[in-house]
Design a protein around this motif. Sequence first.
Motif, PDB file in Angstrom:
ATOM      1  N   MET C  17       0.598 -23.440   6.986  1.00  0.00           N
ATOM      2  CA  MET C  17       1.291 -22.080   7.496  1.00  0.00           C
ATOM      3  C   MET C  17       0.444 -21.905   8.685  1.00  0.00           C
ATOM      4  N   SER C  18      -0.666 -22.152   8.609  1.00  0.00           N
ATOM      5  CA  SER C  18      -1.643 -21.740   9.672  1.00  0.00           C
ATOM      6  C   SER C  18      -1.446 -22.612  10.985  1.00  0.00           C
ATOM      7  N   LEU C  20       1.600 -23.690  11.986  1.00  0.00           N
ATOM      8  CA  LEU C  20       3.067 -23.333  12.521  1.00  0.00           C
ATOM      9  C   LEU C  20       2.668 -22.874  14.045  1.00  0.00           C
ATOM     10  N   THR C  21       3.791 -23.195  14.862  1.00  0.00           N
ATOM     11  CA  THR C  21       3.881 -22.684  16.570  1.00  0.00           C
ATOM     12  C   THR C  21       3.803 -21.231  16.544  1.00  0.00           C
ATOM     13  N   ALA C  22       2.947 -20.858  17.614  1.00  0.00           N
ATOM     14  CA  ALA C  22       2.814 -19.363  17.958  1.00  0.00           C
ATOM     15  C   ALA C  22       4.264 -18.847  18.303  1.00  0.00           C
TER      16      ALA C  22
END
Lengths: 260, 255, 413
Positions: C17-18, C20-22
Motif C-alpha cells: 500500500m505504501s 503505490l504511486t503518489a
Amino acid sequence: MSAPSQATEALPKGDAAREREMKSAMRLWAFGAVFVAIAFSALRVYQQVFAFSAGMDSTDPAYKKYWTMLLFVEFIALAIIAVLWYPRLMKKPKEAPTPQIESGYIMKLWALLAIFTLTVFFQASFFAEQDAAWHQTVVRDTAFTPSHTVLFYGAFPAAILTMLATFLYARSHLPHVFFSRGFPVAFALMIAGVVAEMSWVAMNEWWHSGPYGTEEFFSTPGHWGFVTNAFLYAAIFSVWGMSAKRLIELGRSDKEADAA
Amino acid sequence: MGMPEQAQKSQQLVRQRSRFLLDRRYDAIFVFGVLFIVIGAAHVVFMLLAGDWDFWTDWKDRQWWPLMVPVMGLIVPSALQYIAWTLLRLPIGATLAAVCLVIGEWVNRFFNFHGWTDFPLNFVWPSTMVPTAILLDVILMWTNSWLLTTLFGASLWGLLFGVENMPLIAPFRIPVEYGGYVLSTADVQGFQYLRTTTPEYIRIVEQGNFRAFLQQFSTVTAVAAAVISFASYWFGQLIGRVLAVLPIGKFMKQT
Amino acid sequence: MSIYKRFSLLGVLFILMSVLTAPIAEAHGENGLPGFLRLRTVTFFDVNFTPNQEQFKQGDEMTITGKLKILESWPTNVAEPKVAYISVDAPGPAVLVKERWVNGEFTPGSIFVEKGKVYDFKVKVTFRKEGRYHVHPSLLVEHAGPLIGPGHWVDVKASTTPFTNPITLINGKTVDLEKYGLGTVVGWHLIFFAIGAIWLVYWLVRPVLARMLLVEQGKFSELVSKRDKIAGAVIAVVVAMTLFGGYTYAKTAFPGGIPQQVYRFAPEDLKLNHFVTYKVESATYGPTTQTVVMKVLITNHGSDPVRVTQFSTAYIDFVNKALAKPDTEHVMTVSPDARITPGETKSVELTLQDEIWQKANLLPIEEAQISMAGLLFVQDDKGNRDFGTIAAPLKTDYQTILEVLKKKEEFIR
C-alpha cells in the motif's frame, strides 16, 4: 556473571516440554515485535508518501481516497487480526500444567506484554509527538488528519488489541495466578488505561473544536486526559510482579517435585 | 565479573529456590518491555504537560523552560524509581526513565519533526535530564530513604536542570541583529522556520517582566523548580505506589 | 504456523500500500475552517505575489504584499482580536520567513490589533523545500487561530547546491542556521546519554528478576553491596565533573548570550481617507442557485462621483462585471451600475452568483451562522479608492433549505 549457564546445566532431565514452551514464546515475541515494527513503519512510509500530496485538505477527493480509505483499512486489519488471533489465545490447555510448562506460559504472557509495550511506544511516543509536527503544516481542518488517522485510529486501537490479547491469554492459561480470587486489579487498570486513552480522543476533538484549541499548544488541559490515562499503564509492573512472584513459587514446588 | 563471597552465597540460595528466575530470557523480555513502556509513558506524560518548551528552541527560555520541564519531567522517573527500588532494589529507575525519554524524543525529532515536516534538528532538539536522574538514583542508593532522596535528590533535579542544559542552549542564546532588532539566535529560528499553528504570541516565555534580585534570573527559577520538584516527586511516588506496586496480588471481588 | 503466514501476508499488504504511486490532486487546508470564521473576521485584499510566477528554485525569494482589515463584524463567539501574528501558511518550513513588515515597520513578533483597523503587510519568503505547494499570507489571532488569505501555487525545483541559510551573529561569525549548534547539542546529549547507559548496564548485566527473591527475604545488603555504593560515588563524581565541564564550555565557547526577546507593539495606524459610508438594507442567499444578493445604501461624502468596483470577503475578490478582465475569477453584477454623485445616497443591488459559496464550504446552510461580511470598494475617476465593511445576516427561504438538504440526503444515499 556465569549464573545463567550454570542454571541451564543444573536443569534436570525432562524439561524438554518447558524448553518447547519457552522457544515458542521467544518466537512469538520476535515475530510479534517484528510485525508491529513493520506495520507501523509501513504506516510511517505511507504518511511520507501521501501526507503532503493528498493529506492537506479534507474536502479534496484525493483525501478520501488515500486517508479515509486508510482509516477503514486500519480498522479492518485490526478486526481480522483479532478474529484470527483471539480464539487461539482463549483456548484453554487440555491438562493442568506442570511447573515447568507453567513457567513457559509465563514467558508467553511476557512475550505478549512485550508486544503490547511496543505498540505503546508507537501510541504514546512515536506517533503522539509526531502530531505536534504535523500541526505545523496545515490549519486544523478535520479530526482525521494524516497524523491522527495513524495515531488515534491505528496505534490506539492496536494498544487495546494487544492488551486484550495479553488479558485473554492470562485468563485461559494462568487463571490460578490472575483469576483465583476475583478480577485482578492490575489487569483492570491496564484495560481501563488503553480504553480510556481511546475514549479521550473524543474529548480531545471536542476541546480543539472550541476556542482554546485553535492554536497548537501541547501542554493544554484538553490533552491531560491522555496523561492521566497513561498513568494507568504503570499497572503493567503489577502484572510483571504477580507473574514473577509466581515464578518464585513455581521454583519452590518444582524443587519439591524434584526431591520427590 | 568477580563477586564478593557473601553475594555468591545468596546467589546460590536464589539458584536453589528459583532456577526459573535465573533464566535470563525472562530478564531479556522484561527489560525489552520496560524499555518500551517507559519510553511511551515517560514521553506522553512529559510531552502533554511540558512538551511545548521542549519542542522549539525559541521556547527554551530562562523563566518557564527550567521550571516546567524538570517539574513535569520528574513524575515518571520518580514513579519508576519507586518501582525499581521496591520490587528489585535497583537504583536505576530515574536514570532509565530519563534515558528512555531522551531516546523517544530523539527518535521523534529525527524521523518526524525533521524527516517528515522538515524542521532542522537544531531547532527541535530535546532537553536532557539524564545527569540529574543519575544523581537522584545514587542518592536513593546511598540513603535508602524517600525523605532524604526528596530533600537532596529532587531538589538537585530542579536546581541543576539549567546547568545540565546550559551547553545545549548556549549557541542559541547568541544575539543576532535582525531587521534593526537584537534577537537571540533561537528567536530568529522561530521567526524563519514556519509553524502554521504555533504563532509567536502563543509561546510562554520570559517577557522582560520577570524581576529578580540582582538579575539572578536562572537562580530564582532553579530554586523555584527545586521546591516544586518535591511535589512532583511525590506525585510520581504516588503513581508508583498506588498503580504499580499496590495492585500486585490484589483482586476485585466477584459477585 | 499458518496463522503467522497470514499475519505476514497482512504485513506485505501494508508495505505494498505504501509504495503505490503518489496522487496528482493537491490541495491546502483552508476549506476546513468554518465559513463564518473566514467571512466575518478578516478580509484580505490587494494581495500580490512578486515575482508573480509559479516556477521557482530552492533559495529563490518571493515577496507577499497586501492589506487586511479586521472587520467590525468580528463574531462574538470568537475571542476579541487583541494580539495577532502575521505569517504565511505553507506546508511547514517549506518556506523560510525572512522579513515581515507591518504598516511599514519591521515586525519581529506579534502585534496588538484592534477591530476595524487596516494593516498593510509585506512578508518576504525564501523557498526551502522542493515540491509543489500553496503559499498564503495568514493572520493568527489569539484564541481565534489561523485566518488565511488568498493562496498562490508555487512549483519549487531542487537546486544543485544544498540549501543553506547563512546568518551573521553579533560576534561577527556567519553560520548556517540549518545546522548551527547541532554538533554541540548532539555531542553533549551523547556524553550524558553514555554516562546514563553505563550506569544502567552496570546494573542490568547482573540477573535482574532474581533480585526479587532476595528482596522478599529482606537481604538488601547483598543486592546493593559496598562496591556498588562506591560505583555510585564514582558515577556521581563523573556526573558532577561533566556538569561543570558543560557549564564551563557554555560560558567560554558561547559568551554573551541573551534570553529570548519579545517585541510586541501596536503598529502605527494607516492614514486612510474615507469618503463613502455604507448601510446594508437587505441580504439574501439562494442556496440552490448559490446566489448572494445584497442591497446596500451608499452615500458619497466626497467631491467626485464614485462607482462600485469590487467586493472582497475572506480571500476572494468579486469584481464588478462591467470592469472585469477576461481572466477575472469571481465577478458580481452591480445594478444600477451608475456613478454615485457627491452628496448622493443611492441604493445599489449586488448580485454574487458563484460556485465558491458551496465549493469552499463558505455558506453551509445547516450551520448556526449564515451571514455575509466583507469590504465594498468604490473608486472615483481620479483613481481615489475607498472601502468599508458591510455585514449582514443572510436570509434564506425555508423551501430552498429543504430542497438542498433533500439533495444532500439523496447524495449520501
